[in-house]
Design a protein around this motif. Structure first.
Motif, PDB file in Angstrom:
ATOM      1  N   SER A  32      -7.193   5.581 -48.974  1.00  0.00           N
ATOM      2  CA  SER A  32      -6.736   6.709 -47.855  1.00  0.00           C
ATOM      3  C   SER A  32      -5.637   7.270 -48.409  1.00  0.00           C
ATOM      4  CB  SER A  32      -6.795   6.059 -46.492  1.00  0.00           C
ATOM      5  OG  SER A  32      -6.111   7.970 -46.038  1.00  0.00           O
ATOM      6  N   SER A  34      -4.153  11.417 -48.381  1.00  0.00           N
ATOM      7  CA  SER A  34      -4.145  13.190 -48.320  1.00  0.00           C
ATOM      8  C   SER A  34      -3.369  14.336 -48.496  1.00  0.00           C
ATOM      9  CB  SER A  34      -3.635  12.670 -46.752  1.00  0.00           C
ATOM     10  OG  SER A  34      -2.896  12.152 -46.703  1.00  0.00           O
ATOM     11  N   PHE A 123      -5.380   8.247 -34.431  1.00  0.00           N
ATOM     12  CA  PHE A 123      -4.985   9.116 -35.920  1.00  0.00           C
ATOM     13  C   PHE A 123      -3.786   7.020 -36.814  1.00  0.00           C
ATOM     14  CE2 PHE A 123      -4.949  12.796 -33.267  1.00  0.00           C
ATOM     15  CZ  PHE A 123      -5.889  13.513 -33.816  1.00  0.00           C
ATOM     16  N   SER A 256     -11.216  12.161 -26.911  1.00  0.00           N
ATOM     17  CA  SER A 256     -11.940  12.429 -28.389  1.00  0.00           C
ATOM     18  C   SER A 256     -13.253  12.507 -28.234  1.00  0.00           C
ATOM     19  CB  SER A 256     -11.738  11.669 -29.899  1.00  0.00           C
ATOM     20  OG  SER A 256     -13.360  10.098 -28.724  1.00  0.00           O
ATOM     21  N   THR A 258     -17.419  12.892 -29.687  1.00  0.00           N
ATOM     22  CA  THR A 258     -18.221  13.029 -30.891  1.00  0.00           C
ATOM     23  C   THR A 258     -19.499  13.936 -31.233  1.00  0.00           C
ATOM     24  OG1 THR A 258     -18.198  10.533 -31.491  1.00  0.00           O
ATOM     25  CG2 THR A 258     -19.410  11.233 -32.516  1.00  0.00           C
ATOM     26  N   LYS A 265     -10.841  15.253 -32.118  1.00  0.00           N
ATOM     27  CA  LYS A 265      -9.884  14.375 -31.622  1.00  0.00           C
ATOM     28  C   LYS A 265      -8.172  14.835 -30.987  1.00  0.00           C
ATOM     29  CE  LYS A 265      -9.291  11.631 -35.361  1.00  0.00           C
ATOM     30  NZ  LYS A 265      -9.759  10.581 -36.055  1.00  0.00           N
ATOM     31  N   GLY A 287      -7.020  16.718 -34.181  1.00  0.00           N
ATOM     32  CA  GLY A 287      -7.697  16.671 -35.806  1.00  0.00           C
ATOM     33  C   GLY A 287      -8.983  16.198 -36.192  1.00  0.00           C
ATOM     34  N   ASP A 289     -12.354  14.396 -37.426  1.00  0.00           N
ATOM     35  CA  ASP A 289     -13.176  13.407 -39.023  1.00  0.00           C
ATOM     36  C   ASP A 289     -14.795  13.829 -39.067  1.00  0.00           C
ATOM     37  OD1 ASP A 289     -10.834  12.304 -38.589  1.00  0.00           O
ATOM     38  OD2 ASP A 289     -11.441  10.624 -37.469  1.00  0.00           O
ATOM     39  N   TYR A 290     -14.648  14.095 -40.458  1.00  0.00           N
ATOM     40  CA  TYR A 290     -16.288  14.805 -40.607  1.00  0.00           C
ATOM     41  C   TYR A 290     -16.962  13.283 -41.762  1.00  0.00           C
ATOM     42  CZ  TYR A 290     -20.631  16.681 -41.774  1.00  0.00           C
ATOM     43  OH  TYR A 290     -21.985  17.280 -42.447  1.00  0.00           O
ATOM     44  N   ASN A 291     -17.732  11.909 -40.939  1.00  0.00           N
ATOM     45  CA  ASN A 291     -18.201  10.970 -41.433  1.00  0.00           C
ATOM     46  C   ASN A 291     -19.522  11.257 -42.719  1.00  0.00           C
ATOM     47  OD1 ASN A 291     -16.757   8.991 -39.993  1.00  0.00           O
ATOM     48  ND2 ASN A 291     -17.781   9.704 -38.311  1.00  0.00           N
ATOM     49  N   THR A 297     -14.958   9.353 -44.736  1.00  0.00           N
ATOM     50  CA  THR A 297     -15.053  10.028 -43.946  1.00  0.00           C
ATOM     51  C   THR A 297     -13.751  11.186 -44.364  1.00  0.00           C
ATOM     52  OG1 THR A 297     -14.871   8.916 -41.850  1.00  0.00           O
ATOM     53  CG2 THR A 297     -13.945  10.263 -41.257  1.00  0.00           C
ATOM     54  N   TYR A 299     -11.123  14.484 -43.678  1.00  0.00           N
ATOM     55  CA  TYR A 299     -10.507  14.914 -42.557  1.00  0.00           C
ATOM     56  C   TYR A 299      -9.525  15.430 -42.528  1.00  0.00           C
ATOM     57  CZ  TYR A 299      -6.935  11.070 -44.229  1.00  0.00           C
ATOM     58  OH  TYR A 299      -6.099  10.246 -44.980  1.00  0.00           O
TER      59      TYR A 299
END
Length: 341
Positions: A32, A34, A123, A256, A258, A265, A287, A289-291, A297, A299
């Motif tokens: 991960s 960022s 998170f 959250s 979906t 979330k 925030g 998340d886009y899977n 993902t 985010y």
């Protein structure tokens, strides 16, 4: 991602890895990374930072010993992609036996109290980890652990762990008078999760802390989920008066929703010391998340807080405290990508 925590039969408290009944080695992990844009952080830090977010690689396996008994093992290490790129710092690493009686293991591992909190963090393992506000006392990855995890009993399970010393004792004998014990009881059935945990011992007193209680829960209905957590950490300034300014209480609430590949979330946390002039940590985060797939993902999130250090809870290499002239405020926007394997 195949999470490999202690072999517990319910999600959220030492989650069960899918060990095969062979001696084969499985490789797993998570990467991960960022880009973070910061405001009101300490003057020595850049406003623009690239950060590795709790990346890791692990190896695990099991051997069928017959009669329903298995030998299980795991070796997991941090991976620093941003600065150095190497492996460093031991994560959950253990050897043990598992059967109808449950699981017994020894090594280095998250405490039962920490595992209860990890279940409800929207998170976790990143810039806005809930442990920025709620990660004290027994919320840690303990050294020198012996642990027992019960079988799943209709969604209910208990975990007990004992550590001779939470600190670093590399090349030294285990420290005297720094032992810590942890207990947890969890219930996970359908949409409901509940967790209760307790930690205490001489190791707490050595850092000026007393007993640590944690209660957490979550409920899923349709595409929505709500979570909450409450912590109470007693002061014990008879040993180390500078370590903690009175008893500490903190709470968190989050939710959250979906929608297809998108997960929206947010959460809010607040803590307070009852000592005179004590800090009052606070943090709120939103925030998405886009899977892109089950394993990849992208985010984005925005986090704002007071009297906190962003990234401290997850133990990130890049940690950003508020500046001394900004009233303890700090804020940041983060976008990144995560891939599990």
């Amino acid at each position: 991602m195949k999470k490999s925590l202690i072999a517990l039969a319910v999600a959220g408290a030492f989650a069960t890895p899918a060990f095969a009944a062979t001696s084969n080695v499985d490789v797993y992990g998570k990467l991960s990374y960022s880009l973070n844009v910061l405001d009101d952080q300490a003057d020595a830090n850049s406003n623009l930072q690239f950060t590795n977010n709790s990346s890791r690689i692990g190896f695990k396996g099991a051997e069928d010993l017959g009669g329903g008994l298995k030998a299980i093992w795991q070796v997991e290490s941090s991976v620093a992609m941003d600065e150095g790129g190497g492996w460093g710092g031991g994560r959950n690493t253990f050897i043990g036996l598992s059967g109808g009686f449950g699981t017994v293991l020894g090594g280095k591992h998250d405490t039962p109290l920490k595992s209860v909190g990890r279940t409800v963090d929207m998170f976790g393992d990143g810039f806005a980890d809930s442990r920025n506000v709620m990660g004290f006392g027994s919320d840690t990855r303990a050294n020198n652990v012996v642990a027992y995890v019960s079988p799943n009993m209709g969604g209910f399970a208990i975990t007990a762990a004992y550590s001779t010393d939470l600190g670093d004792t590399a090349n030294l004998g285990d420290a005297d008078g720094k032992d810590v014990y942890n207990l947890s009881a969890t219930y996970s059935n359908g949409p409901l999760y509940l967790g209760l945990a307790y930690g205490d011992g001489d190791g707490h007193e050595a850092i000026g802390a007393g007993s640590h209680w944690r209660v957490a829960g979550g409920y899923t209905f349709g595409n929505a989920k709500i979570v909450g957590q409450y912590d109470s950490l007693e002061d014990d300034n008879g040993v180390n008066a500078a370590a903690q300014n009175g008893d500490y209480d903190a709470w968190m609430i989050g939710a959250s929703y979906t929608m297809g590949a998108m997960v929206f979330k947010g959460n809010y946390m607040s803590g307070e010391y009852d000592g005179v002039g004590g800090a009052e940590p606070e943090q709120w985060t939103i925030g998405m998340d886009y899977n892109l797939s089950k394993r990849t993902t992208v985010y984005g999130l925005y986090v704002s807080g007071e009297d906190i250090t962003l990234g401290q809870g997850a133990g990130l290499g890049d940690r950003n405290s508020s500046c001394t002239t900004c009233g303890g405020d700090i804020a940041g926007f983060s976008v990144g990508v995560a891939h599990s394997f």
